[in-house]
Design a protein around this motif. Structure first.
Motif, PDB file in Angstrom:
ATOM      1  N   PRO A  66       9.534 -14.195  19.099  1.00 58.61           N
ATOM      2  CA  PRO A  66       9.749 -13.282  20.103  1.00 58.61           C
ATOM      3  C   PRO A  66       9.495 -13.817  22.043  1.00 58.61           C
ATOM      4  N   GLY A  67      10.899 -13.955  22.153  1.00 54.95           N
ATOM      5  CA  GLY A  67      11.093 -14.346  23.920  1.00 54.95           C
ATOM      6  C   GLY A  67      11.313 -15.401  24.050  1.00 54.95           C
ATOM      7  N   GLY A  68      11.124 -15.747  22.904  1.00 55.00           N
ATOM      8  CA  GLY A  68      11.557 -17.551  22.968  1.00 55.00           C
ATOM      9  C   GLY A  68      10.377 -18.632  24.227  1.00 55.00           C
ATOM     10  N   SER A  69      11.093 -19.619  25.158  1.00 51.19           N
ATOM     11  CA  SER A  69       9.942 -20.048  25.036  1.00 51.19           C
ATOM     12  C   SER A  69       8.843 -19.442  26.505  1.00 51.19           C
ATOM     13  N   ALA A  70       9.089 -18.328  26.908  1.00 49.41           N
ATOM     14  CA  ALA A  70       9.136 -17.702  27.612  1.00 49.41           C
ATOM     15  C   ALA A  70       7.818 -16.249  27.031  1.00 49.41           C
ATOM     16  N   GLY A  71       7.988 -15.633  26.157  1.00 50.09           N
ATOM     17  CA  GLY A  71       6.965 -15.485  24.809  1.00 50.09           C
ATOM     18  C   GLY A  71       5.951 -16.668  24.997  1.00 50.09           C
ATOM     19  N   ALA A  72       6.196 -17.084  24.664  1.00 50.88           N
ATOM     20  CA  ALA A  72       5.325 -19.021  23.844  1.00 50.88           C
ATOM     21  C   ALA A  72       4.251 -18.861  25.094  1.00 50.88           C
ATOM     22  N   SER A  73       5.192 -18.662  26.035  1.00 48.22           N
ATOM     23  CA  SER A  73       3.990 -19.025  27.607  1.00 48.22           C
ATOM     24  C   SER A  73       2.685 -17.741  27.620  1.00 48.22           C
ATOM     25  N   LYS A  74       3.484 -16.518  27.297  1.00 47.32           N
ATOM     26  CA  LYS A  74       2.568 -15.033  27.229  1.00 47.32           C
ATOM     27  C   LYS A  74       1.242 -15.257  26.723  1.00 47.32           C
ATOM     28  N   ALA A  75       1.740 -15.958  25.263  1.00 46.07           N
ATOM     29  CA  ALA A  75       1.206 -15.932  24.086  1.00 46.07           C
ATOM     30  C   ALA A  75      -0.358 -17.447  24.769  1.00 46.07           C
ATOM     31  N   LEU A  76       0.432 -18.585  24.882  1.00 48.58           N
ATOM     32  CA  LEU A  76      -0.654 -19.553  25.505  1.00 48.58           C
ATOM     33  C   LEU A  76      -1.422 -18.929  26.841  1.00 48.58           C
ATOM     34  N   THR A  77      -1.207 -18.654  27.291  1.00 49.05           N
ATOM     35  CA  THR A  77      -2.013 -18.052  28.667  1.00 49.05           C
ATOM     36  C   THR A  77      -2.773 -17.289  28.266  1.00 49.05           C
ATOM     37  N   ARG A  78      -2.360 -15.855  27.081  1.00 44.28           N
ATOM     38  CA  ARG A  78      -3.254 -14.721  26.978  1.00 44.28           C
ATOM     39  C   ARG A  78      -4.704 -15.637  26.190  1.00 44.28           C
ATOM     40  N   LEU A  79      -4.238 -17.293  25.432  1.00 41.13           N
ATOM     41  CA  LEU A  79      -5.421 -18.343  24.873  1.00 41.13           C
ATOM     42  C   LEU A  79      -6.189 -19.048  25.817  1.00 41.13           C
ATOM     43  N   GLY A  80      -5.783 -18.737  27.162  1.00 37.75           N
ATOM     44  CA  GLY A  80      -6.873 -19.757  28.453  1.00 37.75           C
ATOM     45  C   GLY A  80      -5.814 -20.726  28.577  1.00 37.75           C
ATOM     46  N   PHE A  81      -4.380 -20.954  27.988  1.00 37.85           N
ATOM     47  CA  PHE A  81      -4.498 -22.321  28.502  1.00 37.85           C
ATOM     48  C   PHE A  81      -3.164 -22.450  29.837  1.00 37.85           C
ATOM     49  N   GLN A  82      -2.799 -23.449  29.972  1.00 39.23           N
ATOM     50  CA  GLN A  82      -2.453 -24.011  31.618  1.00 39.23           C
ATOM     51  C   GLN A  82      -0.771 -23.810  31.315  1.00 39.23           C
ATOM     52  N   ILE A  83      -0.194 -22.708  32.016  1.00 38.76           N
ATOM     53  CA  ILE A  83       1.423 -23.489  31.551  1.00 38.76           C
ATOM     54  C   ILE A  83       2.369 -23.599  32.632  1.00 38.76           C
ATOM     55  N   ARG A  84       3.169 -24.663  32.886  1.00 41.30           N
ATOM     56  CA  ARG A  84       4.092 -24.757  34.406  1.00 41.30           C
ATOM     57  C   ARG A  84       4.876 -24.333  33.475  1.00 41.30           C
ATOM     58  N   ASP A  85       5.708 -23.463  34.737  1.00 43.20           N
ATOM     59  CA  ASP A  85       7.233 -22.525  34.418  1.00 43.20           C
ATOM     60  C   ASP A  85       8.405 -23.148  35.367  1.00 43.20           C
ATOM     61  N   ASP A  86       9.483 -23.927  34.843  1.00 44.77           N
ATOM     62  CA  ASP A  86      10.038 -24.547  35.445  1.00 44.77           C
ATOM     63  C   ASP A  86      11.333 -24.250  35.345  1.00 44.77           C
TER      64      ASP A  86
END
Length: 154
Positions: free
Chosen positions: A70-90
């Motif tokens: 849900p939400g594609g890459s952006a949805g995955a980024s939100k979930a991974l950020t919630r878990l404390g991982f660092q995401i680079r948004d290109d």
């Protein structure tokens, strides 16, 4: 409730280990590193949507493709950020996800020179062979060979 609420940090770490063991770095090379949301961990880059899909498979037994999230890459980024991982948004500035950081832009003078060239000399838009879509294994997200059968999964 989002599909990605079932994953936790351990699932993501195991997904990254699985990704590395299966040669997932080749996936980023095949795609040309075009993922708009990149998971950064211990000096390595991972496709955020692919890792989230694999982590979901570890948590529930059903691996998600990036299109299923849900939400594609952006949805995955939100979930991974919630878990404390660092995401680079290109992604382009209008599509940025709050809480992610953008790649540092190139030197403004070189960008201006490139835009001046582009306006003064029209160029034909050709698609390179490396830019053509690649068929991916829906289970491990690695590029399929010409046979269409994944060497890793089957």
């Amino acid at each position: 409730m989002s599909l990605l609420n079932s994953i936790d940090r351990d699932h993501v770490l195991t997904a990254m280990e699985t990704w590395d063991a299966a040669g997932g770095a080749n996936y980023m090379l095949v795609r040309g590193g075009v993922s708009t949301h990149v998971l950064l961990h211990r000096g390595r880059e991972y496709d955020a949507a692919a890792i989230a899909g694999i982590a979901h498979g570890l948590a529930t037994g059903r691996t998600l493709t990036p299109a299923d999230i849900p939400g594609g890459s952006a949805g995955a980024s939100k979930a991974l950020t919630r878990l404390g991982f660092q995401i680079r948004d290109d992604s382009p500035p209008t599509e940025r996800v709050p809480g992610t950081r953008a790649r540092t832009p190139r030197t403004p003078s070189s960008a201006r020179a490139a835009s001046t060239r582009a306006t003064s000399t029209p160029r034909s838009s050709r698609v390179a062979a490396s830019d053509k879509p690649v068929t991916l294994c829906p289970r491990c997200f690695i590029a399929l060979p010409a046979t269409g059968v994944c060497d890793t999964c089957d």
